[in-house]
Motif scaffolding. Structure first.
Motif, PDB file in Angstrom:
ATOM      1  N   GLY A 132       0.800  -1.212   0.000  1.00 36.59           N
ATOM      2  CA  GLY A 132       0.000   0.000   0.000  1.00 36.59           C
ATOM      3  C   GLY A 132       0.836   1.266   0.000  1.00 36.59           C
ATOM      4  O   GLY A 132       0.315   2.363  -0.249  1.00 36.59           O
ATOM      5  N   ASP A 170     -16.210  -3.559   5.780  1.00 33.52           N
ATOM      6  CA  ASP A 170     -14.785  -3.358   5.529  1.00 33.52           C
ATOM      7  C   ASP A 170     -14.542  -2.606   4.230  1.00 33.52           C
ATOM      8  O   ASP A 170     -13.582  -1.826   4.124  1.00 33.52           O
ATOM      9  N   LEU A 174     -12.239   0.769   4.265  1.00 30.49           N
ATOM     10  CA  LEU A 174     -11.002   0.896   3.496  1.00 30.49           C
ATOM     11  C   LEU A 174     -11.120   1.980   2.432  1.00 30.49           C
ATOM     12  O   LEU A 174     -10.178   2.748   2.197  1.00 30.49           O
ATOM     13  N   SER A 175     -12.283   2.057   1.785  1.00 32.01           N
ATOM     14  CA  SER A 175     -12.489   3.100   0.786  1.00 32.01           C
ATOM     15  C   SER A 175     -12.440   4.477   1.431  1.00 32.01           C
ATOM     16  O   SER A 175     -11.869   5.425   0.873  1.00 32.01           O
ATOM     17  N   PHE A 177     -10.827   5.266   4.214  1.00 33.53           N
ATOM     18  CA  PHE A 177      -9.441   5.538   4.594  1.00 33.53           C
ATOM     19  C   PHE A 177      -8.657   6.051   3.394  1.00 33.53           C
ATOM     20  O   PHE A 177      -7.921   7.050   3.501  1.00 33.53           O
ATOM     21  N   ASP A 178      -8.794   5.382   2.249  1.00 31.72           N
ATOM     22  CA  ASP A 178      -8.073   5.817   1.054  1.00 31.72           C
ATOM     23  C   ASP A 178      -8.481   7.230   0.635  1.00 31.72           C
ATOM     24  O   ASP A 178      -7.641   8.043   0.220  1.00 31.72           O
ATOM     25  N   TYR A 195      -2.289   3.362   0.856  1.00 32.33           N
ATOM     26  CA  TYR A 195      -3.624   3.128   0.317  1.00 32.33           C
ATOM     27  C   TYR A 195      -3.912   1.631   0.346  1.00 32.33           C
ATOM     28  O   TYR A 195      -3.066   0.819  -0.028  1.00 32.33           O
ATOM     29  N   TYR A 196      -5.118   1.283   0.754  1.00 34.07           N
ATOM     30  CA  TYR A 196      -5.477  -0.125   0.895  1.00 34.07           C
ATOM     31  C   TYR A 196      -6.052  -0.745  -0.376  1.00 34.07           C
ATOM     32  O   TYR A 196      -6.028  -1.959  -0.522  1.00 34.07           O
ATOM     33  N   ARG A 197      -6.569   0.080  -1.278  1.00 26.07           N
ATOM     34  CA  ARG A 197      -7.311  -0.494  -2.402  1.00 26.07           C
ATOM     35  C   ARG A 197      -6.661  -0.210  -3.756  1.00 26.07           C
ATOM     36  O   ARG A 197      -7.332  -0.251  -4.789  1.00 26.07           O
TER      37      ARG A 197
END
Length: 257
Positions: A132, A170, A174-175, A177-178, A195-197
């Motif tokens: 990430g 989740d 995650l979205s 957070f990004d 970034y997680y995604r």
């Protein structure tokens, strides 16, 4: 989310407003008490999946952090293990981690994964939870670097969890957070890339192939399958060509998906 030994909200805020390197320097003493540390469940499952592919002589833990994955690697390699990270604080925490007696020696090296300070010296490279921190445009250079430090026939291995469905909480966490990180990086310097995604399996396998790897997707044992039958976690096994493959012959010991 965080235990009493973990970082405070203020400490996390200071980290989030720092550069990636300095942020991890600050977080290092308490990193193992956060959810960001790779879980033992993932490490143990990866070790079980890798054991039949060995034995390995020399291993590298890419972006090793405080060394949890490096310890796992030490159980698979006979000669040497190296952990590399660009955070001096994380490496210092890794050096002070208690280790069981026996096994190969571990060397801790400060370096950038995008410019690795090694030649073709490893049979196995692993990485856990670090991707990430790399933007999609950086993946070709990153994978080329890993390819260059592997010996012929060597493997680059890492787990990839299945992305959550839009119907799951989740997915939105995650979205969100990004999205917050993108706003933060648009308004604040230095940037903090996390970034997680952005690390998508299709893009990853394509770029690994372009870097010269043969890629196989295994199933990480112990994580089961989703309702549609797809695995909850995969193990990416990217292999550098050896003399047999260069001659057009199949290589032995590949992982089955």
């Amino acid at each position: 989310m965080f235990g009493p030994e973990g970082p405070t909200l203020r400490e996390l805020a200071v980290q989030a407003l720092s550069s990636v390197e300095h942020g991890y320097d600050l977080l290092a003493p308490k990193f193992d008490h956060t959810p960001f540390r790779t879980s033992d469940r993932v490490l143990d499952a990866t070790a079980r999946a890798l054991a039949p592919l060995g034995p390995f002589a020399d291993g590298l833990d890419l972006c090793c952090g405080t060394g949890a994955g490096t310890e796992m690697l030490a159980g698979l390699c006979r000669h040497s293990v190296t952990g590399v990270d660009f955070s001096a604080g994380m490496l210092d925490a890794a050096r002070h981690r208690p280790r069981p007696a026996g096994g190969p020696g571990i060397a801790w090296v400060r370096g950038d994964a995008r410019a690795l300070p090694f030649t073709a010296a490893f049979d196995l490279v692993v990485s856990f939870g670090a991707f990430g921190h790399f933007l999609p445009r950086e993946l070709p250079g990153l994978f080329t670097q890993v390819h260059s430090v592997l010996r012929p026939g060597g493997r680059f291995v890492f787990p990839v969890p299945a992305p959550p469905r839009p119907t799951r909480r989740d997915f939105w966490l995650l979205s969100g957070f990004d999205a917050v990180m993108r706003v933060r990086n648009a308004l604040w310097r230095p940037p903090f890339v996390m970034y997680y995604r952005v690390f998508r399996l299709g893009t990853v396998t394509r770029e690994l192939t372009r870097a010269g790897f043969t890629v196989e997707l295994g199933v990480l044992p112990g994580f089961g399958r989703r309702a549609d039958g797809s695995p909850r976690a995969r193990l990416v096994v990217a292999r550098k060509a050896d003399a047999r493959q260069a001659a057009g012959q199949p290589a032995a010991g590949d992982v089955n998906s």
